[in-house]
Design a protein around this motif. Structure first.
Motif, PDB file in Angstrom:
ATOM      1  N   ALA A  39      11.159 -27.277  30.584  1.00 43.35           N
ATOM      2  CA  ALA A  39      11.939 -26.067  30.316  1.00 43.35           C
ATOM      3  C   ALA A  39      13.086 -25.921  31.316  1.00 43.35           C
ATOM      4  O   ALA A  39      14.196 -25.516  30.947  1.00 43.35           O
ATOM      5  CB  ALA A  39      11.032 -24.840  30.355  1.00 43.35           C
ATOM      6  N   PHE A  47      10.051 -14.163  36.418  1.00 44.78           N
ATOM      7  CA  PHE A  47      11.188 -15.052  36.198  1.00 44.78           C
ATOM      8  C   PHE A  47      12.497 -14.439  36.687  1.00 44.78           C
ATOM      9  O   PHE A  47      13.324 -15.121  37.315  1.00 44.78           O
ATOM     10  CB  PHE A  47      11.299 -15.410  34.712  1.00 44.78           C
ATOM     11  CG  PHE A  47      12.279 -16.508  34.425  1.00 44.78           C
ATOM     12  CD1 PHE A  47      11.906 -17.840  34.519  1.00 44.78           C
ATOM     13  CD2 PHE A  47      13.588 -16.222  34.053  1.00 44.78           C
ATOM     14  CE1 PHE A  47      12.807 -18.869  34.259  1.00 44.78           C
ATOM     15  CE2 PHE A  47      14.496 -17.235  33.786  1.00 44.78           C
ATOM     16  CZ  PHE A  47      14.107 -18.557  33.894  1.00 44.78           C
ATOM     17  N   ARG A  50      16.726 -17.011  30.939  1.00 42.82           N
ATOM     18  CA  ARG A  50      15.348 -16.724  30.534  1.00 42.82           C
ATOM     19  C   ARG A  50      15.122 -17.109  29.068  1.00 42.82           C
ATOM     20  O   ARG A  50      14.109 -17.721  28.734  1.00 42.82           O
ATOM     21  CB  ARG A  50      15.020 -15.243  30.732  1.00 42.82           C
ATOM     22  CG  ARG A  50      13.569 -14.884  30.368  1.00 42.82           C
ATOM     23  CD  ARG A  50      13.390 -13.391  30.138  1.00 42.82           C
ATOM     24  NE  ARG A  50      13.656 -12.617  31.330  1.00 42.82           N
ATOM     25  CZ  ARG A  50      12.756 -12.363  32.281  1.00 42.82           C
ATOM     26  NH1 ARG A  50      11.529 -12.843  32.157  1.00 42.82           N
ATOM     27  NH2 ARG A  50      13.082 -11.645  33.330  1.00 42.82           N
ATOM     28  N   ARG A  51      16.047 -16.741  28.206  1.00 42.07           N
ATOM     29  CA  ARG A  51      15.887 -17.036  26.780  1.00 42.07           C
ATOM     30  C   ARG A  51      15.818 -18.541  26.541  1.00 42.07           C
ATOM     31  O   ARG A  51      14.989 -19.006  25.750  1.00 42.07           O
ATOM     32  CB  ARG A  51      17.034 -16.400  25.986  1.00 42.07           C
ATOM     33  CG  ARG A  51      16.964 -14.885  25.911  1.00 42.07           C
ATOM     34  CD  ARG A  51      17.940 -14.339  24.891  1.00 42.07           C
ATOM     35  NE  ARG A  51      19.328 -14.535  25.289  1.00 42.07           N
ATOM     36  CZ  ARG A  51      20.027 -13.673  26.026  1.00 42.07           C
ATOM     37  NH1 ARG A  51      19.453 -12.553  26.456  1.00 42.07           N
ATOM     38  NH2 ARG A  51      21.296 -13.918  26.321  1.00 42.07           N
ATOM     39  N   TYR A  68      14.934 -20.847  28.765  1.00 41.80           N
ATOM     40  CA  TYR A  68      13.716 -21.354  29.394  1.00 41.80           C
ATOM     41  C   TYR A  68      12.497 -21.063  28.521  1.00 41.80           C
ATOM     42  O   TYR A  68      11.667 -21.946  28.278  1.00 41.80           O
ATOM     43  CB  TYR A  68      13.550 -20.708  30.772  1.00 41.80           C
ATOM     44  CG  TYR A  68      12.350 -21.190  31.539  1.00 41.80           C
ATOM     45  CD1 TYR A  68      12.455 -22.237  32.453  1.00 41.80           C
ATOM     46  CD2 TYR A  68      11.103 -20.603  31.359  1.00 41.80           C
ATOM     47  CE1 TYR A  68      11.344 -22.683  33.160  1.00 41.80           C
ATOM     48  CE2 TYR A  68       9.992 -21.041  32.050  1.00 41.80           C
ATOM     49  CZ  TYR A  68      10.118 -22.081  32.954  1.00 41.80           C
ATOM     50  OH  TYR A  68       9.015 -22.519  33.640  1.00 41.80           O
ATOM     51  N   GLU A  69      12.383 -19.827  28.050  1.00 43.97           N
ATOM     52  CA  GLU A  69      11.187 -19.450  27.308  1.00 43.97           C
ATOM     53  C   GLU A  69      11.106 -20.159  25.964  1.00 43.97           C
ATOM     54  O   GLU A  69      10.021 -20.540  25.526  1.00 43.97           O
ATOM     55  CB  GLU A  69      11.136 -17.932  27.142  1.00 43.97           C
ATOM     56  CG  GLU A  69      10.891 -17.213  28.466  1.00 43.97           C
ATOM     57  CD  GLU A  69      10.647 -15.726  28.311  1.00 43.97           C
ATOM     58  OE1 GLU A  69      10.909 -15.192  27.213  1.00 43.97           O
ATOM     59  OE2 GLU A  69      10.191 -15.112  29.293  1.00 43.97           O
ATOM     60  N   ALA A  90       9.957 -23.604  26.755  1.00 43.72           N
ATOM     61  CA  ALA A  90       8.577 -23.576  27.240  1.00 43.72           C
ATOM     62  C   ALA A  90       7.594 -23.402  26.087  1.00 43.72           C
ATOM     63  O   ALA A  90       6.526 -24.024  26.068  1.00 43.72           O
ATOM     64  CB  ALA A  90       8.399 -22.462  28.260  1.00 43.72           C
ATOM     65  N   VAL A  91       7.948 -22.580  25.114  1.00 43.27           N
ATOM     66  CA  VAL A  91       7.082 -22.405  23.938  1.00 43.27           C
ATOM     67  C   VAL A  91       6.991 -23.717  23.161  1.00 43.27           C
ATOM     68  O   VAL A  91       5.906 -24.142  22.750  1.00 43.27           O
ATOM     69  CB  VAL A  91       7.619 -21.275  23.037  1.00 43.27           C
ATOM     70  CG1 VAL A  91       6.904 -21.274  21.689  1.00 43.27           C
ATOM     71  CG2 VAL A  91       7.443 -19.935  23.729  1.00 43.27           C
ATOM     72  N   SER A 118       4.719 -26.177  25.006  1.00 44.86           N
ATOM     73  CA  SER A 118       3.447 -25.631  25.509  1.00 44.86           C
ATOM     74  C   SER A 118       2.281 -26.596  25.327  1.00 44.86           C
ATOM     75  O   SER A 118       1.273 -26.499  26.033  1.00 44.86           O
ATOM     76  CB  SER A 118       3.133 -24.300  24.820  1.00 44.86           C
ATOM     77  OG  SER A 118       3.001 -24.479  23.417  1.00 44.86           O
ATOM     78  N   LYS A 159       3.602 -14.708  34.101  1.00 40.83           N
ATOM     79  CA  LYS A 159       4.083 -15.209  32.807  1.00 40.83           C
ATOM     80  C   LYS A 159       4.011 -14.069  31.802  1.00 40.83           C
ATOM     81  O   LYS A 159       3.000 -13.358  31.734  1.00 40.83           O
ATOM     82  CB  LYS A 159       3.216 -16.381  32.346  1.00 40.83           C
ATOM     83  CG  LYS A 159       3.767 -17.112  31.132  1.00 40.83           C
ATOM     84  CD  LYS A 159       2.838 -18.231  30.694  1.00 40.83           C
ATOM     85  CE  LYS A 159       2.679 -19.315  31.731  1.00 40.83           C
ATOM     86  NZ  LYS A 159       3.932 -20.046  32.007  1.00 40.83           N
ATOM     87  N   HIS A 160       5.071 -13.882  31.019  1.00 42.52           N
ATOM     88  CA  HIS A 160       5.075 -12.780  30.064  1.00 42.52           C
ATOM     89  C   HIS A 160       4.028 -12.999  28.968  1.00 42.52           C
ATOM     90  O   HIS A 160       3.644 -14.121  28.662  1.00 42.52           O
ATOM     91  CB  HIS A 160       6.473 -12.596  29.471  1.00 42.52           C
ATOM     92  CG  HIS A 160       7.379 -11.802  30.369  1.00 42.52           C
ATOM     93  ND1 HIS A 160       7.947 -10.611  30.002  1.00 42.52           N
ATOM     94  CD2 HIS A 160       7.784 -12.029  31.651  1.00 42.52           C
ATOM     95  CE1 HIS A 160       8.675 -10.131  30.992  1.00 42.52           C
ATOM     96  NE2 HIS A 160       8.602 -10.983  32.008  1.00 42.52           N
ATOM     97  N   ARG A 173       3.997 -15.589  26.048  1.00 39.98           N
ATOM     98  CA  ARG A 173       3.705 -16.989  26.370  1.00 39.98           C
ATOM     99  C   ARG A 173       2.318 -17.159  26.951  1.00 39.98           C
ATOM    100  O   ARG A 173       1.696 -18.212  26.811  1.00 39.98           O
ATOM    101  CB  ARG A 173       4.752 -17.547  27.334  1.00 39.98           C
ATOM    102  CG  ARG A 173       6.109 -17.731  26.678  1.00 39.98           C
ATOM    103  CD  ARG A 173       7.002 -18.652  27.478  1.00 39.98           C
ATOM    104  NE  ARG A 173       7.375 -18.072  28.753  1.00 39.98           N
ATOM    105  CZ  ARG A 173       7.206 -18.667  29.940  1.00 39.98           C
ATOM    106  NH1 ARG A 173       6.642 -19.857  30.007  1.00 39.98           N
ATOM    107  NH2 ARG A 173       7.598 -18.073  31.042  1.00 39.98           N
TER     108      ARG A 173
END
Length: 214
Positions: free
Chosen positions: A24, A49, A65-66, A68-69, A72-73, A76, A105-106, A109
């Motif tokens: 990510a 983050f 952030r957008r 990265y997330e 990351a999803v 995963s 972590k939010h 996720r």
């Protein structure tokens, strides 16, 4: 017997998510032209983050952030359970402990990752909820309210300095997960070298009934 609570960090304690984070962050570097190596990002693991972006001097943290997330999803599936964690969780439940997760972590996720475990977490506290994120004591204290457990009967297991600080500010015992990413800070905390050692350390000890081990 008064109920006891075991609160755990997610990244570096329950799951090895470093491969996900590396992929990510590489996407972030490519998409946003950032000349910041993953090692610099990794120094601040455990923090929210947005906090990390501020510390790295990244101006457009929300756009990063957008990116990265989303990556990351998509990546995963690279996250892997640390050996012995599932067995440890079931043994703690069998011993009467109430389990919770406190992570930076939010929730969108964290939830799918925690769903991999065939284990009931009675509370999950993330930066998406009330209060401040780690190293503030808020998420730990809110988790204990959720569980109905006194801080004197709880322990938090983490692997980064921010985890230890959050536990200390919440007034609960802290144990460093030696199988995680960070090195224990000074003065040396209680250290469990493996999930099996954590189980042995806590389930063979007297319940916390007064004060804390901080």
């Amino acid at each position: 017997m008064s109920p006891r609570a075991l609160l755990l960090d997610l990244d570096g304690v329950l799951l090895d998510t470093r491969p996900v984070m590396e992929v990510a962050w590489q996407e972030v570097r490519s998409a946003h032209g950032l000349d910041i190596p993953f090692a610099s990002y990794e120094r601040y693991l455990g923090r929210e983050f947005g906090d990390i972006m501020q510390r790295l001097g990244v101006a457009d943290g929300e756009a990063v952030r957008r990116t990265y997330e989303a990556k990351a999803v998509a990546a995963s599936h690279l996250a892997q359970e640390f050996p012995g964690v599932s067995e440890m969780l079931h043994d703690f439940v069998a011993a009467g402990w109430r389990l919770g997760v406190v992570t930076s972590k939010h929730i969108d996720r964290a939830a799918p990752l925690l769903g991999r475990f065939d284990c009931h977490f009675a509370t999950v506290r993330t930066p998406a909820g009330l209060g401040r994120a780690k190293p503030a004591p808020d998420p730990i204290l809110l988790a204990l309210v959720d569980l109905g457990v006194d801080p004197a009967a709880a322990v938090y297991v983490g692997d980064m300095a921010v985890d230890r600080e959050s536990a200390a500010r919440a007034g609960i015992a802290y144990i460093h997960a030696g199988w995680g990413y960070g090195q224990p800070s000074s003065p040396a905390p209680e250290i469990a070298g493996s999930p099996e050692e954590l189980l042995q350390l806590l389930c063979s000890a007297e319940p916390f009934v007064e004060g804390s081990l901080v």
